[in-house]
Design a protein around this motif. Sequence first.
Motif, PDB file in Angstrom:
ATOM      1  N   ILE A   1      -4.244  -7.545  -1.330  1.00 35.71           N
ATOM      2  CA  ILE A   1      -5.026  -6.729  -2.261  1.00 35.71           C
ATOM      3  C   ILE A   1      -4.199  -5.512  -2.658  1.00 35.71           C
ATOM      4  CG2 ILE A   1      -7.137  -5.384  -2.569  1.00 35.71           C
ATOM      5  CD1 ILE A   1      -8.484  -7.151  -0.517  1.00 35.71           C
ATOM      6  N   GLY A   2      -4.234  -5.170  -3.951  1.00 35.24           N
ATOM      7  CA  GLY A   2      -3.534  -3.983  -4.420  1.00 35.24           C
ATOM      8  C   GLY A   2      -2.651  -4.285  -5.616  1.00 35.24           C
TER       9      GLY A   2
ATOM     10  N   ILE B   1       2.891  -2.420  -4.282  1.00 31.60           N
ATOM     11  CA  ILE B   1       3.146  -3.086  -3.008  1.00 31.60           C
ATOM     12  C   ILE B   1       4.633  -3.338  -2.837  1.00 31.60           C
ATOM     13  CG2 ILE B   1       2.815  -5.236  -1.723  1.00 31.60           C
ATOM     14  CD1 ILE B   1      -0.015  -5.364  -2.876  1.00 31.60           C
ATOM     15  N   ALA B   2       5.287  -3.831  -3.902  1.00 29.37           N
ATOM     16  CA  ALA B   2       6.730  -4.096  -3.842  1.00 29.37           C
ATOM     17  C   ALA B   2       7.513  -2.808  -3.616  1.00 29.37           C
ATOM     18  CB  ALA B   2       7.194  -4.780  -5.131  1.00 29.37           C
ATOM     19  N   GLU B   3       7.159  -1.742  -4.328  1.00 33.57           N
ATOM     20  CA  GLU B   3       7.851  -0.462  -4.166  1.00 33.57           C
ATOM     21  C   GLU B   3       7.714   0.051  -2.738  1.00 33.57           C
ATOM     22  OE1 GLU B   3       9.757   1.268  -6.076  1.00 33.57           O
ATOM     23  OE2 GLU B   3       9.381   0.737  -8.169  1.00 33.57           O
ATOM     24  N   ASN B   4       6.517  -0.048  -2.190  1.00 30.96           N
ATOM     25  CA  ASN B   4       6.264   0.466  -0.842  1.00 30.96           C
ATOM     26  C   ASN B   4       6.959  -0.344   0.240  1.00 30.96           C
ATOM     27  OD1 ASN B   4       4.652   2.516  -1.883  1.00 30.96           O
ATOM     28  ND2 ASN B   4       2.760   1.331  -1.688  1.00 30.96           N
ATOM     29  N   ARG B   5       7.294  -1.589  -0.076  1.00 33.15           N
ATOM     30  CA  ARG B   5       7.961  -2.433   0.921  1.00 33.15           C
ATOM     31  C   ARG B   5       9.465  -2.149   1.017  1.00 33.15           C
ATOM     32  NH1 ARG B   5       4.921  -8.087  -0.484  1.00 33.15           N
ATOM     33  NH2 ARG B   5       3.444  -8.093   1.262  1.00 33.15           N
ATOM     34  N   ILE B   6      10.033  -1.489   0.018  1.00 36.53           N
ATOM     35  CA  ILE B   6      11.486  -1.321  -0.040  1.00 36.53           C
ATOM     36  C   ILE B   6      12.059  -0.662   1.215  1.00 36.53           C
ATOM     37  CG2 ILE B   6      13.353  -0.131  -1.267  1.00 36.53           C
ATOM     38  CD1 ILE B   6      11.898  -0.764  -3.861  1.00 36.53           C
ATOM     39  N   PRO B   7      11.555   0.504   1.661  1.00 36.00           N
ATOM     40  CA  PRO B   7      12.136   1.122   2.864  1.00 36.00           C
ATOM     41  C   PRO B   7      12.068   0.223   4.098  1.00 36.00           C
ATOM     42  CG  PRO B   7      10.713   2.672   1.705  1.00 36.00           C
ATOM     43  CD  PRO B   7      10.472   1.334   1.093  1.00 36.00           C
TER      44      PRO B   7
ATOM     45  N   TYR C   1      18.585 -12.005  -5.830  1.00 35.19           N
ATOM     46  CA  TYR C   1      17.200 -11.715  -6.195  1.00 35.19           C
ATOM     47  C   TYR C   1      16.289 -12.489  -5.243  1.00 35.19           C
ATOM     48  CZ  TYR C   1      19.304 -10.027 -10.536  1.00 35.19           C
ATOM     49  OH  TYR C   1      20.070  -9.354 -11.455  1.00 35.19           O
ATOM     50  N   ARG C   2      15.444 -11.773  -4.491  1.00 34.93           N
ATOM     51  CA  ARG C   2      14.585 -12.435  -3.510  1.00 34.93           C
ATOM     52  C   ARG C   2      13.152 -11.917  -3.595  1.00 34.93           C
ATOM     53  NH1 ARG C   2      18.410 -14.978  -3.776  1.00 34.93           N
ATOM     54  NH2 ARG C   2      19.903 -15.635  -2.163  1.00 34.93           N
ATOM     55  N   ARG C   3      12.206 -12.845  -3.437  1.00 34.95           N
ATOM     56  CA  ARG C   3      10.794 -12.489  -3.353  1.00 34.95           C
ATOM     57  C   ARG C   3      10.424 -12.205  -1.904  1.00 34.95           C
ATOM     58  NH1 ARG C   3       7.484 -16.963  -6.800  1.00 34.95           N
ATOM     59  NH2 ARG C   3       5.762 -15.629  -6.133  1.00 34.95           N
ATOM     60  N   TYR C   4       9.287 -11.527  -1.722  1.00 34.04           N
ATOM     61  CA  TYR C   4       8.849 -11.235  -0.356  1.00 34.04           C
ATOM     62  C   TYR C   4       8.602 -12.518   0.419  1.00 34.04           C
ATOM     63  CZ  TYR C   4       5.935 -10.051   3.601  1.00 34.04           C
ATOM     64  OH  TYR C   4       5.436  -9.954   4.875  1.00 34.04           O
ATOM     65  N   ASN C   5       8.046 -13.554  -0.246  1.00 32.17           N
ATOM     66  CA  ASN C   5       7.754 -14.785   0.497  1.00 32.17           C
ATOM     67  C   ASN C   5       9.027 -15.464   1.014  1.00 32.17           C
ATOM     68  OD1 ASN C   5       8.742 -15.980  -1.828  1.00 32.17           O
ATOM     69  ND2 ASN C   5       6.780 -16.814  -2.478  1.00 32.17           N
ATOM     70  N   GLN C   6      10.183 -15.165   0.394  1.00 33.11           N
ATOM     71  CA  GLN C   6      11.447 -15.689   0.913  1.00 33.11           C
ATOM     72  C   GLN C   6      11.856 -14.955   2.183  1.00 33.11           C
ATOM     73  OE1 GLN C   6      13.240 -15.316  -3.176  1.00 33.11           O
ATOM     74  NE2 GLN C   6      14.250 -17.232  -2.611  1.00 33.11           N
ATOM     75  N   PHE C   7      11.605 -13.640   2.227  1.00 32.67           N
ATOM     76  CA  PHE C   7      11.794 -12.889   3.475  1.00 32.67           C
ATOM     77  C   PHE C   7      10.897 -13.467   4.563  1.00 32.67           C
ATOM     78  CE2 PHE C   7      13.524  -9.563   0.729  1.00 32.67           C
ATOM     79  CZ  PHE C   7      14.501  -8.977   1.516  1.00 32.67           C
ATOM     80  N   PHE C   8       9.644 -13.717   4.205  1.00 29.65           N
ATOM     81  CA  PHE C   8       8.665 -14.208   5.179  1.00 29.65           C
ATOM     82  C   PHE C   8       9.072 -15.580   5.722  1.00 29.65           C
ATOM     83  CE2 PHE C   8       4.615 -16.142   6.444  1.00 29.65           C
ATOM     84  CZ  PHE C   8       4.080 -15.131   7.223  1.00 29.65           C
ATOM     85  N   SER C   9       9.523 -16.471   4.833  1.00 32.37           N
ATOM     86  CA  SER C   9       9.941 -17.811   5.267  1.00 32.37           C
ATOM     87  C   SER C   9      11.156 -17.734   6.182  1.00 32.37           C
ATOM     88  CB  SER C   9      10.256 -18.686   4.045  1.00 32.37           C
ATOM     89  OG  SER C   9       9.119 -18.876   3.251  1.00 32.37           O
TER      90      SER C   9
ATOM     91  N   THR D   1      21.215  -3.884   0.693  1.00 28.51           N
ATOM     92  CA  THR D   1      20.325  -2.785   0.319  1.00 28.51           C
ATOM     93  C   THR D   1      19.598  -3.138  -0.967  1.00 28.51           C
ATOM     94  OG1 THR D   1      21.909  -1.206   1.248  1.00 28.51           O
ATOM     95  CG2 THR D   1      20.182  -0.309  -0.156  1.00 28.51           C
ATOM     96  N   ILE D   2      18.310  -2.853  -1.017  1.00 27.97           N
ATOM     97  CA  ILE D   2      17.521  -3.110  -2.222  1.00 27.97           C
ATOM     98  C   ILE D   2      17.840  -2.040  -3.261  1.00 27.97           C
ATOM     99  CG2 ILE D   2      15.188  -3.244  -3.189  1.00 27.97           C
ATOM    100  CD1 ILE D   2      14.280  -4.341  -0.477  1.00 27.97           C
ATOM    101  N   ALA D   3      18.320  -2.486  -4.424  1.00 27.96           N
ATOM    102  CA  ALA D   3      18.714  -1.561  -5.477  1.00 27.96           C
ATOM    103  C   ALA D   3      17.606  -1.352  -6.500  1.00 27.96           C
ATOM    104  CB  ALA D   3      19.972  -2.065  -6.181  1.00 27.96           C
ATOM    105  N   ASP D   4      16.680  -2.315  -6.614  1.00 30.49           N
ATOM    106  CA  ASP D   4      15.622  -2.196  -7.617  1.00 30.49           C
ATOM    107  C   ASP D   4      14.646  -3.343  -7.420  1.00 30.49           C
ATOM    108  OD1 ASP D   4      14.211  -1.192  -9.738  1.00 30.49           O
ATOM    109  OD2 ASP D   4      15.898  -1.135 -11.108  1.00 30.49           O
TER     110      ASP D   4
END
Length: 348
Positions: free
Chosen positions: A93-94, A99-105, A56-64, A25-28
């Motif tokens: 864009i944005g 963008i990071a906050e909106n991706r959490i759910p 700690y993971r970036r979105y591009n790590q999820f994508f990979s 679960t993403i905590a922050d």
Amino acid sequence: MALPRQLRDESDFDQLPDNIPISATIADIVEKKGFIVYYQFVITVKTKGGSKYLIYRRYNQFFSLHQRMELKLGAQTGSYTCTLPSLPGKKFIGNKKEIAENRIPELNVYMKKLLSLPTWVMLDDSIRMFFYKTESDSQPDPQALRRQRPPTRRVKTIKPKTDLLSSPRAEVMFDFSGSCKLELSLKAGEVIFLLRRVNADWLEGTVRDRTGIFPETFVKIIKPLPGSDSDGEGEAGRPKHPAVSCLRCCLLRPQGVDTRDLCVEEEMSTLPSYDELLTRMRDLFQIEDIALNYRDPEGDLVRILDDEDVVIMVWESKRSKVKRPVNQYTWELHVSLAADLTVYNTDF
């Protein structure tokens, strides 16, 4: 195949090793100042054996990870085929934080479904390494994880004066103006409390409730750091601080060379893109029309034009005999004015 038919039954669950993650679960989110500003997701992972830790993971790590799993599952046939959950798409864009906050759910749903896939998928090395706690995850936990702790749960700790007097510290001898957010600005006469040694020339410390790095030559050490801090370890087995790596950057101008050491929150193995380096150098030297270059082992300046040239630059740097601090990149950037071709050892 419908998702409910993919979920593990009790016997499958018993086959999993104890170190296999069963929930995440993403905590922050935390801001990182690397070659570009980006956000990492702070993820709480629980394993079958009862362990709990943060990664700690970036979105591009999820994508990979998703791309690798698509290739592997696409090659499977028959009863071994299953369906991956949907991953939220890339956004270019944005506001990065929004963008990071909106991706959490969406990412929480993605991880929940991913960790419910059949046993043979969960044992895949790509998934296990993604949720494995690596050395780069062994940094101090955030002071507050917003999605796990109520905002009222704040405990203010006041250290006795005896603790301050026994803490490693230094007196600032000369004024110093930090050139980026990672660097402290110091005033002569201030006392700065030392946290660790970054490299042979730089220290990290706290002054006026701010924490950052600064050159050792600007201070006089009153009480030195313990020997263990030189290896990146804190007192009493404290975890390592986030990685800070330094890149030597040289701006070549007709009137001379302006040399800067750029410090970024990146691992030494990080390979930035051409666009990231170009954007960061424009910001560092406050010049828009520039070109990026590196020196080959023969000493000639070579212009960098794309990501492939960045890879070549890093590979060429391994042949260099220049000795550098342990946290300084083996390659360095030479920035020139885009229209200035006189810096090259070539006839145009």
